[in-house]
Design a protein around this motif. Structure first.
Motif, PDB file in Angstrom:
ATOM      1  N   ARG A  39      30.270  43.056  44.615  1.00 22.59           N
ATOM      2  CA  ARG A  39      30.555  41.660  44.283  1.00 22.59           C
ATOM      3  C   ARG A  39      29.653  41.264  43.124  1.00 22.59           C
ATOM      4  O   ARG A  39      28.463  41.561  43.123  1.00 22.59           O
ATOM      5  CB  ARG A  39      30.304  40.743  45.469  1.00 22.59           C
ATOM      6  N   ALA A  40      30.222  40.586  42.133  1.00 23.41           N
ATOM      7  CA  ALA A  40      29.454  40.080  40.995  1.00 23.41           C
ATOM      8  C   ALA A  40      30.021  38.722  40.621  1.00 23.41           C
ATOM      9  O   ALA A  40      31.235  38.491  40.693  1.00 23.41           O
ATOM     10  CB  ALA A  40      29.544  41.041  39.819  1.00 23.41           C
ATOM     11  N   GLY A  41      29.140  37.814  40.246  1.00 21.29           N
ATOM     12  CA  GLY A  41      29.623  36.483  39.900  1.00 21.29           C
ATOM     13  C   GLY A  41      28.634  35.714  39.052  1.00 21.29           C
ATOM     14  O   GLY A  41      27.517  36.159  38.788  1.00 21.29           O
ATOM     15  N   VAL A  42      29.072  34.554  38.637  1.00 17.37           N
ATOM     16  CA  VAL A  42      28.243  33.644  37.843  1.00 17.37           C
ATOM     17  C   VAL A  42      28.335  32.244  38.423  1.00 17.37           C
ATOM     18  O   VAL A  42      29.352  31.854  38.994  1.00 17.37           O
ATOM     19  CB  VAL A  42      28.665  33.619  36.356  1.00 17.37           C
ATOM     20  N   ASN A  48      31.117  28.482  41.055  1.00 17.37           N
ATOM     21  CA  ASN A  48      30.841  29.907  41.166  1.00 17.37           C
ATOM     22  C   ASN A  48      32.147  30.669  41.015  1.00 17.37           C
ATOM     23  O   ASN A  48      33.138  30.363  41.664  1.00 17.37           O
ATOM     24  CB  ASN A  48      30.215  30.243  42.532  1.00 17.37           C
ATOM     25  N   VAL A  49      32.132  31.662  40.139  1.00 13.76           N
ATOM     26  CA  VAL A  49      33.276  32.566  39.973  1.00 13.76           C
ATOM     27  C   VAL A  49      32.756  33.973  40.245  1.00 13.76           C
ATOM     28  O   VAL A  49      31.777  34.403  39.638  1.00 13.76           O
ATOM     29  CB  VAL A  49      33.879  32.484  38.554  1.00 13.76           C
ATOM     30  N   SER A  50      33.411  34.662  41.176  1.00 14.95           N
ATOM     31  CA  SER A  50      32.989  36.013  41.553  1.00 14.95           C
ATOM     32  C   SER A  50      34.188  36.944  41.598  1.00 14.95           C
ATOM     33  O   SER A  50      35.297  36.530  41.952  1.00 14.95           O
ATOM     34  CB  SER A  50      32.340  36.010  42.936  1.00 14.95           C
ATOM     35  N   VAL A  51      33.965  38.194  41.256  1.00 16.32           N
ATOM     36  CA  VAL A  51      34.959  39.250  41.457  1.00 16.32           C
ATOM     37  C   VAL A  51      34.398  40.175  42.531  1.00 16.32           C
ATOM     38  O   VAL A  51      33.183  40.334  42.649  1.00 16.32           O
ATOM     39  CB  VAL A  51      35.265  40.030  40.160  1.00 16.32           C
ATOM     40  N   PHE A  52      35.278  40.747  43.324  1.00 14.87           N
ATOM     41  CA  PHE A  52      34.806  41.614  44.405  1.00 14.87           C
ATOM     42  C   PHE A  52      35.756  42.784  44.602  1.00 14.87           C
ATOM     43  O   PHE A  52      36.927  42.733  44.219  1.00 14.87           O
ATOM     44  CB  PHE A  52      34.667  40.832  45.722  1.00 14.87           C
ATOM     45  N   ALA A  53      35.202  43.821  45.205  1.00 15.99           N
ATOM     46  CA  ALA A  53      35.996  44.984  45.621  1.00 15.99           C
ATOM     47  C   ALA A  53      35.398  45.476  46.931  1.00 15.99           C
ATOM     48  O   ALA A  53      34.203  45.744  47.008  1.00 15.99           O
ATOM     49  CB  ALA A  53      35.970  46.076  44.566  1.00 15.99           C
ATOM     50  N   GLY A  86      39.584  41.239  44.353  1.00 21.43           N
ATOM     51  CA  GLY A  86      40.041  39.886  44.071  1.00 21.43           C
ATOM     52  C   GLY A  86      38.998  39.057  43.345  1.00 21.43           C
ATOM     53  O   GLY A  86      37.944  39.545  42.943  1.00 21.43           O
ATOM     54  N   VAL A  87      39.314  37.788  43.216  1.00 20.45           N
ATOM     55  CA  VAL A  87      38.455  36.825  42.539  1.00 20.45           C
ATOM     56  C   VAL A  87      38.305  35.617  43.451  1.00 20.45           C
ATOM     57  O   VAL A  87      39.280  35.190  44.086  1.00 20.45           O
ATOM     58  CB  VAL A  87      39.085  36.369  41.197  1.00 20.45           C
ATOM     59  N   THR A  88      37.094  35.079  43.532  1.00 19.95           N
ATOM     60  CA  THR A  88      36.891  33.838  44.275  1.00 19.95           C
ATOM     61  C   THR A  88      36.341  32.787  43.328  1.00 19.95           C
ATOM     62  O   THR A  88      35.569  33.083  42.410  1.00 19.95           O
ATOM     63  CB  THR A  88      35.907  34.014  45.456  1.00 19.95           C
TER      64      THR A  88
END
Length: 93
Positions: A39-42, A48-53, A86-88
């Motif tokens: 998971r990585a985000g800003v 907060n916007v994060s992408v995850f796998a 996905g993206v959160t």
């Protein structure tokens, strides 16, 4: 990054104990599993916007192998959830 490792449980289960009524030498013990999550985000201005796998390497071991009747040629098994990405987006007020 999160790495979840589960080793092989070498304990004796009833289906692996020759003295048990449920003994079945055809049923294997669960293998070791390794699942990587990323998971990585800003964050900026309360957003907060994060992408995850999850299950990044799409591991698919056969787990909990069973069959209905001793000696049956039909087996059932489960596995881990497949690669999920996905993206959160989260906004704080």
């Amino acid at each position: 990054m999160q790495d979840e490792y589960k080793s092989v449980n070498e304990g004796r289960y009833t289906n692996q104990d020759a003295g048990s009524i449920s003994y079945d030498p055809a049923l294997p013990a669960n293998p070791a599993t390794n699942v990587v999550k990323l998971r990585a985000g800003v964050d900026w201005s309360g957003t907060n916007v994060s992408v995850f796998a999850d299950n990044l390497f799409n591991a698919q071991p056969r787990l909990n192998v069973q069959h209905d009747v001793l000696g049956s040629p039909q087996y059932y098994a489960v596995t881990l959830r497949p690669l999920t990405a996905g993206v959160t987006l989260t906004r704080r007020f």
